[in-house]
Motif scaffolding. Structure first.
Motif: not given
Length: 395
Positions: A171-177, A243-245
């Motif tokens: 599975q893929l996990v993406m964290v974006k800020m 910061v927002p994520f």
């Protein structure tokens, strides 16, 4: 030996540097005024020892240590702090710190600690260097190849057979800020937290995808384990990231060829995906601020400086501080200084000039005026009242 000193007080970090350099001019000393600067130096220099303060803007020294140990397990950590509470020392030692030193640090004690570290560093140096170079090269190569693959770009004939065979399902996990500034520290935190959780819940790796996003690939040890992992990831990021994520993930995949399309989908979904935020409560924020004020009340404290420690806008911090403590910021600092002055005045050996300087006033006349406004007596009158009857409890 390569030593990194992390402290937001320039007098402290430069004083430690001078002491070490005089005794060991052959050692390389690096200075960082914040955890963010420390992160950049850890990434670019082969640091062997880190001496770090407890409370600094952005995160504590213990948090910096905890988040760094997975990527830099060879580093020897020494915690330096103005606090003598056992809880800090206990936590530092639990995390693997070699030593815990209280400010002001005596020169002899500091050099003895460096002497103690030298044989440990010497024994491990060759093995660590080889391991670190191999690990770094593999990480950067894998990151570069996988980043291009996930973006749908050509990988120049690189063989991904081994990676594919190791992850028949994943599975893929993406964290974006989201932020207008450069996010070095936040990238570092997410990379380390997600890497540790990946190892805890299965196998896989984490790569930088772009300036504001990281991408993880994980094969979990158990089905449906990703939900637990993501909840733990979310809680950690709410604690450490200012910061927002966003956190997005894929369903179980079996084909590496589908990764580019899945990554594109997550990026598109991020447009409507809700951002999450730093979750520390107002009480916790003010508790950290008060600890810092109590440690540095005798320095040139400013509202902006303390607000930066808890990573808040100064105006908002001032409002929260007043709400939680009942004092304005300046009023609280004066109250703390005057209460300490009352204790010091009970010592007949201390001159008014000494007491004034100890609590943060260079001008004795100004100290006297502030004391009189608060207690309706001068410091000298207060001292005399306490001497008249030693049995009397002074106000």
């Amino acid at each position: 030996m390569k030593i990194l000193i992390v402290d937001d007080e320039s007098v402290i970090r430069e004083g430690i540097m001078r002491t070490i350099q005089r005794a060991y001019p052959q050692y390389d000393i690096y200075l960082a005024a914040s955890p963010e600067e420390a992160v950049q130096l850890l990434r670019s220099c082969p640091i062997e020892v880190v001496l770090t303060d407890i409370l600094m803007p952005g995160m504590t020294g213990l948090e910096l240590m905890q988040l760094s140990k997975a990527s830099y397990p060879h580093i020897k950590w020494v915690i330096i702090s103005a606090y003598s509470e056992f809880a800090y020392a206990k936590e530092a030692m639990t995390l693997g710190a070699i030593d815990y030193l209280l400010k002001p640090i005596g020169k002899q004690l500091l050099l003895e600690m460096i002497d103690k570290l030298k044989p440990l560093i010497d024994r491990e140096a060759e093995k660590i260097q080889e391991s670190k170079m191999l690990s770094a090269n593999l990480k950067f190569l894998r990151e570069a190849v996988f980043q291009r693959w996930a973006s749908g770009l050509d990988i120049g004939g690189m063989d991904m057979t081994s990676m594919i065979n190791n992850h028949p399902r994943f599975q893929l996990v993406m964290v974006k800020m989201e932020s207008d500034r450069t996010l070095h520290l936040e990238h570092f935190i997410i990379d380390n937290v997600l890497t540790e959780l990946t190892a805890l819940y299965g196998t896989g790796f984490v790569t930088t995808f772009d300036a504001k996003s990281l991408l993880g690939l994980i094969t979990t040890n158990e089905e449906n384990a990703l939900d637990s992992m993501l909840e733990e990831l979310r809680n950690c990021l709410k604690k450490y990231i200012r910061v927002p994520f966003q956190i997005m993930h894929s369903e179980v995949l079996h084909d590496f060829d589908g990764i580019p399309a899945e990554v594109q989908r997550m990026h598109q979904d991020s447009v409507s995906h809700e951002f999450e935020y730093y979750a520390t409560s107002g009480n916790e924020i003010i508790e950290v601020a008060i600890q810092y004020i109590r440690a540095y009340y005798n320095t040139d404290l400013s509202l902006d400086k303390v607000a930066s420690i808890v990573y808040l806008n100064p105006v908002y911090f001032s409002q929260v501080f007043k709400q939680k403590t009942g004092y304005g910021f300046k009023e609280y600092v004066i109250h703390l200084r005057m209460e300490m002055a009352k204790q010091l005045l009970l010592n007949p050996q201390l001159k008014l000039a000494d007491i004034s300087e100890r609590i943060g006033y260079q001008d004795v006349k100004h100290f006297t005026q502030v004391f009189r406004r608060k207690y309706n007596v001068t410091p000298t009158e207060y001292r005399q009242e306490c001497r008249v009857d030693a049995r009397k409890a002074c106000p």
